[in-house]
Design a protein around this motif. Structure first.
Motif, PDB file in Angstrom:
ATOM      1  N   ILE A  94       0.831  -1.225   0.000  1.00  9.27           N
ATOM      2  CA  ILE A  94       0.000   0.000   0.000  1.00  9.27           C
ATOM      3  C   ILE A  94       0.859   1.267   0.000  1.00  9.27           C
ATOM      4  CG2 ILE A  94      -0.290   0.188   2.546  1.00  9.27           C
ATOM      5  CD1 ILE A  94      -3.410   0.748   1.153  1.00  9.27           C
ATOM      6  N   GLY A  95       2.064   1.147   0.590  1.00  4.36           N
ATOM      7  CA  GLY A  95       2.978   2.286   0.642  1.00  4.36           C
ATOM      8  C   GLY A  95       3.335   2.788  -0.750  1.00  4.36           C
ATOM      9  N   LEU A  96       3.204   1.901  -1.757  1.00  4.62           N
ATOM     10  CA  LEU A  96       3.551   2.299  -3.133  1.00  4.62           C
ATOM     11  C   LEU A  96       2.580   3.336  -3.696  1.00  4.62           C
ATOM     12  CD1 LEU A  96       4.508  -1.176  -4.664  1.00  4.62           C
ATOM     13  CD2 LEU A  96       6.035   0.693  -4.049  1.00  4.62           C
ATOM     14  N   LEU A  97       1.451   3.497  -3.009  1.00  7.07           N
ATOM     15  CA  LEU A  97       0.477   4.491  -3.498  1.00  7.07           C
ATOM     16  C   LEU A  97       0.882   5.910  -3.106  1.00  7.07           C
ATOM     17  CD1 LEU A  97      -2.965   2.724  -2.917  1.00  7.07           C
ATOM     18  CD2 LEU A  97      -1.688   2.987  -5.031  1.00  7.07           C
ATOM     19  N   ASN A  98       1.876   6.031  -2.214  1.00  6.85           N
ATOM     20  CA  ASN A  98       2.314   7.366  -1.787  1.00  6.85           C
ATOM     21  C   ASN A  98       3.288   7.942  -2.824  1.00  6.85           C
ATOM     22  OD1 ASN A  98       3.379   9.613  -0.647  1.00  6.85           O
ATOM     23  ND2 ASN A  98       3.889   8.676   1.342  1.00  6.85           N
ATOM     24  N   PRO A  99       2.872   8.982  -3.543  1.00  5.83           N
ATOM     25  CA  PRO A  99       3.720   9.503  -4.626  1.00  5.83           C
ATOM     26  C   PRO A  99       5.019  10.127  -4.107  1.00  5.83           C
ATOM     27  CG  PRO A  99       1.751  10.863  -4.322  1.00  5.83           C
ATOM     28  CD  PRO A  99       1.596   9.693  -3.419  1.00  5.83           C
ATOM     29  N   LEU A 100       5.061  10.473  -2.811  1.00  4.30           N
ATOM     30  CA  LEU A 100       6.275  11.121  -2.278  1.00  4.30           C
ATOM     31  C   LEU A 100       7.398  10.100  -2.086  1.00  4.30           C
ATOM     32  CD1 LEU A 100       4.640  13.497   0.346  1.00  4.30           C
ATOM     33  CD2 LEU A 100       5.435  14.038  -1.966  1.00  4.30           C
ATOM     34  N   THR A 101       7.029   8.843  -1.841  1.00  2.00           N
ATOM     35  CA  THR A 101       8.059   7.837  -1.576  1.00  2.00           C
ATOM     36  C   THR A 101       8.181   6.792  -2.686  1.00  2.00           C
ATOM     37  OG1 THR A 101       6.393   6.647  -0.311  1.00  2.00           O
ATOM     38  CG2 THR A 101       7.931   8.032   0.951  1.00  2.00           C
ATOM     39  N   ALA A 102       7.116   6.624  -3.468  1.00  2.00           N
ATOM     40  CA  ALA A 102       7.135   5.564  -4.490  1.00  2.00           C
ATOM     41  C   ALA A 102       7.989   5.988  -5.681  1.00  2.00           C
ATOM     42  CB  ALA A 102       5.709   5.300  -4.946  1.00  2.00           C
ATOM     43  N   PRO A 103       8.610   5.007  -6.372  1.00  2.00           N
ATOM     44  CA  PRO A 103       9.342   5.353  -7.599  1.00  2.00           C
ATOM     45  C   PRO A 103       8.397   5.984  -8.627  1.00  2.00           C
ATOM     46  CG  PRO A 103       9.628   3.016  -7.002  1.00  2.00           C
ATOM     47  CD  PRO A 103       8.612   3.575  -6.067  1.00  2.00           C
ATOM     48  N   GLY A 104       8.963   6.814  -9.491  1.00  2.00           N
ATOM     49  CA  GLY A 104       8.143   7.556 -10.466  1.00  2.00           C
ATOM     50  C   GLY A 104       7.272   6.635 -11.309  1.00  2.00           C
ATOM     51  N   TRP A 105       7.823   5.479 -11.729  1.00  2.00           N
ATOM     52  CA  TRP A 105       7.053   4.628 -12.628  1.00  2.00           C
ATOM     53  C   TRP A 105       5.875   3.943 -11.921  1.00  2.00           C
ATOM     54  CZ3 TRP A 105       8.231   0.060 -10.287  1.00  2.00           C
ATOM     55  CH2 TRP A 105       9.506  -0.056  -9.715  1.00  2.00           C
ATOM     56  N   ILE A 106       5.966   3.840 -10.569  1.00  2.00           N
ATOM     57  CA  ILE A 106       4.804   3.307  -9.843  1.00  2.00           C
ATOM     58  C   ILE A 106       3.715   4.383  -9.813  1.00  2.00           C
ATOM     59  CG2 ILE A 106       3.935   2.643  -7.545  1.00  2.00           C
ATOM     60  CD1 ILE A 106       5.428   0.380  -8.629  1.00  2.00           C
ATOM     61  N   THR A 107       4.124   5.619  -9.495  1.00  2.00           N
ATOM     62  CA  THR A 107       3.143   6.717  -9.489  1.00  2.00           C
ATOM     63  C   THR A 107       2.570   6.907 -10.894  1.00  2.00           C
ATOM     64  OG1 THR A 107       4.418   7.713  -7.742  1.00  2.00           O
ATOM     65  CG2 THR A 107       2.818   9.142  -8.820  1.00  2.00           C
ATOM     66  N   GLY A 108       3.418   6.696 -11.906  1.00  2.00           N
ATOM     67  CA  GLY A 108       2.930   6.774 -13.299  1.00  2.00           C
ATOM     68  C   GLY A 108       1.787   5.791 -13.513  1.00  2.00           C
ATOM     69  N   GLY A 109       1.955   4.569 -12.972  1.00  2.00           N
ATOM     70  CA  GLY A 109       0.894   3.552 -13.106  1.00  2.00           C
ATOM     71  C   GLY A 109      -0.374   3.987 -12.395  1.00  2.00           C
ATOM     72  N   THR A 110      -0.205   4.597 -11.206  1.00  2.00           N
ATOM     73  CA  THR A 110      -1.391   5.049 -10.445  1.00  2.00           C
ATOM     74  C   THR A 110      -2.121   6.146 -11.223  1.00  2.00           C
ATOM     75  OG1 THR A 110      -0.035   4.703  -8.487  1.00  2.00           O
ATOM     76  CG2 THR A 110      -2.136   5.800  -8.140  1.00  2.00           C
ATOM     77  N   ILE A 111      -1.329   7.082 -11.771  1.00  2.00           N
ATOM     78  CA  ILE A 111      -1.988   8.178 -12.529  1.00  2.00           C
ATOM     79  C   ILE A 111      -2.668   7.609 -13.780  1.00  2.00           C
ATOM     80  CG2 ILE A 111      -1.621  10.367 -13.759  1.00  2.00           C
ATOM     81  CD1 ILE A 111       0.762  10.886 -11.924  1.00  2.00           C
ATOM     82  N   ALA A 112      -1.998   6.613 -14.402  1.00  2.00           N
ATOM     83  CA  ALA A 112      -2.601   6.004 -15.602  1.00  2.00           C
ATOM     84  C   ALA A 112      -3.961   5.410 -15.251  1.00  2.00           C
ATOM     85  CB  ALA A 112      -1.686   4.919 -16.166  1.00  2.00           C
ATOM     86  N   LEU A 113      -4.020   4.706 -14.121  1.00  2.00           N
ATOM     87  CA  LEU A 113      -5.279   4.073 -13.725  1.00  2.00           C
ATOM     88  C   LEU A 113      -6.361   5.134 -13.472  1.00  2.00           C
ATOM     89  CD1 LEU A 113      -6.440   1.279 -13.218  1.00  2.00           C
ATOM     90  CD2 LEU A 113      -5.889   1.554 -10.805  1.00  2.00           C
ATOM     91  N   CYS A 114      -5.972   6.222 -12.775  1.00  2.00           N
ATOM     92  CA  CYS A 114      -6.956   7.293 -12.515  1.00  2.00           C
ATOM     93  C   CYS A 114      -7.424   7.906 -13.834  1.00  2.00           C
ATOM     94  CB  CYS A 114      -6.346   8.388 -11.637  1.00  2.00           C
ATOM     95  SG  CYS A 114      -5.923   7.796 -10.006  1.00  2.00           S
ATOM     96  N   THR A 115      -6.485   8.063 -14.779  1.00  2.00           N
ATOM     97  CA  THR A 115      -6.870   8.666 -16.070  1.00  2.00           C
ATOM     98  C   THR A 115      -7.817   7.735 -16.821  1.00  2.00           C
ATOM     99  OG1 THR A 115      -4.647   9.583 -16.083  1.00  2.00           O
ATOM    100  CG2 THR A 115      -5.927   9.877 -18.086  1.00  2.00           C
ATOM    101  N   PHE A 116      -7.529   6.407 -16.785  1.00  2.00           N
ATOM    102  CA  PHE A 116      -8.464   5.462 -17.430  1.00  2.00           C
ATOM    103  C   PHE A 116      -9.841   5.576 -16.785  1.00  2.00           C
ATOM    104  CE2 PHE A 116      -4.661   2.813 -18.815  1.00  2.00           C
ATOM    105  CZ  PHE A 116      -4.879   3.025 -20.162  1.00  2.00           C
ATOM    106  N   ALA A 117      -9.868   5.741 -15.440  1.00  2.00           N
ATOM    107  CA  ALA A 117     -11.162   5.858 -14.745  1.00  2.00           C
ATOM    108  C   ALA A 117     -11.904   7.100 -15.245  1.00  2.00           C
ATOM    109  CB  ALA A 117     -10.945   5.931 -13.236  1.00  2.00           C
ATOM    110  N   LEU A 118     -11.164   8.227 -15.381  1.00  2.00           N
ATOM    111  CA  LEU A 118     -11.808   9.459 -15.870  1.00  2.00           C
ATOM    112  C   LEU A 118     -12.333   9.288 -17.300  1.00  2.00           C
ATOM    113  CD1 LEU A 118      -9.421  12.267 -14.564  1.00  2.00           C
ATOM    114  CD2 LEU A 118     -11.756  11.772 -13.819  1.00  2.00           C
ATOM    115  N   LEU A 119     -11.548   8.546 -18.109  1.00  2.00           N
ATOM    116  CA  LEU A 119     -11.974   8.309 -19.492  1.00  2.00           C
ATOM    117  C   LEU A 119     -13.302   7.554 -19.529  1.00  2.00           C
ATOM    118  CD1 LEU A 119      -8.648   7.217 -21.209  1.00  2.00           C
ATOM    119  CD2 LEU A 119     -10.242   8.905 -22.077  1.00  2.00           C
ATOM    120  N   VAL A 120     -13.375   6.508 -18.704  1.00  2.00           N
ATOM    121  CA  VAL A 120     -14.583   5.680 -18.692  1.00  2.00           C
ATOM    122  C   VAL A 120     -15.767   6.501 -18.158  1.00  2.00           C
ATOM    123  CG1 VAL A 120     -15.654   3.675 -17.579  1.00  2.00           C
ATOM    124  CG2 VAL A 120     -13.348   3.490 -18.519  1.00  2.00           C
ATOM    125  N   LEU A 121     -15.551   7.197 -17.030  1.00  2.00           N
ATOM    126  CA  LEU A 121     -16.657   7.942 -16.411  1.00  2.00           C
ATOM    127  C   LEU A 121     -17.149   9.070 -17.313  1.00  2.00           C
ATOM    128  CD1 LEU A 121     -15.419   8.069 -12.711  1.00  2.00           C
ATOM    129  CD2 LEU A 121     -17.315   6.727 -13.651  1.00  2.00           C
TER     130      LEU A 121
END
Ligand SMILES: Cc1cc2nc3c(=O)[nH]c(=O)nc-3n(C[C@H](O)[C@H](O)[C@H](O)COP(=O)(O)OP(=O)(O)OC[C@H]3O[C@@H](n4cnc5c(N)ncnc54)[C@H](O)[C@@H]3O)c2cc1C
Length: 438
Positions: A104-131
């Motif tokens: 769960i700590g990987l969801l913290n953008p301050l500590t997670a590597p950039g490419w993990i945060t990239g994945g989180t943002i990608a997922l949020c963007t896909f959610a916005l696309l669908v909604l």
């Protein structure tokens, strides 16, 4: 039959492309110490991303892809499959988090590597696309705003997801896996470049000019276009094209309209357009000489795919446009097969093309049943909504050997399809064109 086999082949290729990353993953070197849930989560992520990337092809209006089914069916598939792909992508982190809560700590953008945060943002963007696609009208987004967001957000989400996948780098060490994903990403980029760059560039060299803007009945206008220094556009009667009027071919301000002219005259295209919203309300103010780009032809609402011994057309309001193209083309071809047209309108004064339809009866074996909702007092014809009883009164004896073409508001299409099925008409005999697939 040819279309059936071709359609099945397209589905097989789609499934193959979706599943290839998983098959290669299965066949590739196994990384020890990773449990079932983790592998499942990764597999779902790969499959979801591969399906999302293939959306660039589904929405790219590639004739080879859309011709067996019709572009509206492909768009519906695009919407349905996006939901499935999104669920796969959502399950990817959900399963990881449930099977290894420490992640769960990987969801913290301050500590997670950039490419993990990239994945989180990608997922949020896909959610916005669908909604935003599901609730566009409720969110108050007009079509152009939605389309602009949809285009940029889709590219951003896929790019971030690819970065995430490369960053994680679990299954990309092997040459086969890495090569495969490079090839997949290149085809997505090529599809995008073709649609956004190459196709508009080609269109720029094939401009049309407005030759005439003709006032029709019922707040409708016919735009007559001529190609500038070219032969014109070959199309089949019943098809449509996206028109970009008085803007660059790169503009997203393009609208789909059915050809209403005869397909035997590709040197002069006509589109009959009803004033319905902000763009269509401006059609009557266009002047001769205005530049237009035409992306087409598209669509499978065409009688030329199969041979039937007769045709029945059922049009509501401006739904007459593609049917006019079919009738005008049949007249120019001297086609003498029996034709029956049910044409529903509110009032007699609103019946677009009624004079020309009368003339076409002299050139075709055409019977017309006008149906009015508010008929004049002396009206002896059909009135109300077209239903099974009314159809049954007029359909010919050889109704099972006819093909049926329905074009009108969605509610009407639905009612007519049900009525025809009640009368024993098989679904494969019925073609319909929806003027609204977004
Ligand atoms: C295959 C097809 C063929 C069509 N043929 C005809 C025709 O022959 N004659 C005719 O009058 N109309 C036709 N239409 C409908 C026409 O495209 C819309 O009425 C027009 O785009 C509405 O634009 P607007 O800005 O005036 O209306 P708005 O009020 O802005 O839009 C009304 C609705 O039309 C749809 N729409 C708006 N802009 C677009 C766009 N750029 N691309 C796709 N959908 C859009 C959206 O669902 C929107 O909610 C056809 C539509 C399709 C899909």
């Amino acid at each position: 039959m040819r279309y059936l086999y071709y359609g099945l082949a397209v589905i097989a290729v789609y499934l193959f492309l979706t599943m290839t990353p998983l098959l290669v993953l299965l066949a590739g070197p196994h990384i020890p110490g990773r449990g079932f849930w983790r592998e499942l989560s990764v597999g779902l992520g790969f499959a979801g991303l591969s399906m999302m990337g293939l959306q660039f092809f589904l929405t790219g209006r590639f004739e080879g892809l859309t011709s067996p089914y019709g572009i509206d069916v492909v768009y519906h598939f695009h919407r349905a499959i996006s939901l499935i792909a999104f669920i796969f992508l959502l399950l990817h982190p959900a399963i990881l988090l449930l099977s290894a809560p420490a992640t769960i700590g990987l969801l913290n953008p301050l500590t997670a590597p950039g490419w993990i945060t990239g994945g989180t943002i990608a997922l949020c963007t896909f959610a916005l696309l669908v909604l935003s696609s599901l609730y566009r009208l409720r969110l108050g987004l007009n079509y152009e705003q939605w389309r602009l967001f949809h285009g940029y957000a889709a590219v951003t989400a896929v790019a971030l997801a690819l970065w995430h996948m490369i960053g994680v780098n679990y299954y990309l060490q092997g040459h086969v896996n890495r090569g495969l994903w490079i090839a997949i990403a290149i085809t997505w980029i090529m599809a995008l470049l073709y649609v956004r760059l190459i196709k508009p560039l080609l269109m720029r060299h094939r401009p049309y000019r407005i030759e005439a803007v003709i006032k029709e009945r019922c707040q409708s206008w016919t735009l007559v276009l001529r190609p500038e220094g070219l032969k014109g556009m070959e199309f089949k009667p019943g098809q449509f094209a996206w028109l970009t009027i008085n803007r660059s071919p790169f503009s997203i301000h393009e609208h789909p309209f059915s050809f209403s002219s005869s397909a035997m005259h590709p040197e002069q295209l006509a589109f009959t357009i009803k004033e319905l919203g902000d763009f269509t309300a401006t059609i009557g103010r266009l002047t001769a000489g205005t530049r237009v780009y035409v992306d087409g032809p598209h669509g499978s609402f065409i009688p030329d795919r199969h041979t039937f011994s007769g045709y029945v057309f059922i049009a509501g309001g401006v739904g007459i446009s593609p049917i006019m193209s079919i009738l005008r083309t049949f007249a120019d071809r001297h086609d003498q097969r029996p034709l029956l047209l049910f044409y529903g309108n509110k009032e007699w004064s609103e019946v677009t093309f009624r004079e020309e339809l009368g003339l076409l009866q002299g050139r075709l074996d055409l019977q017309i049943v006008h149906v009015l909702i508010d008929p004049p007092e002396d009206w002896t014809g059909e009135q109300g909504f077209i239903n099974a009883d009314m159809l049954g009164r007029h359909l010919p004896n050889n109704r099972m050997a006819c093909e049926y073409f329905v074009c009108g508001p969605l509610s009407m299409q639905q009612a007519i399809k049900e009525a025809l099925e009640q009368l024993g008409i098989r679904p494969e005999q019925i073609q319909s064109e929806s003027f609204n697939f977004v």
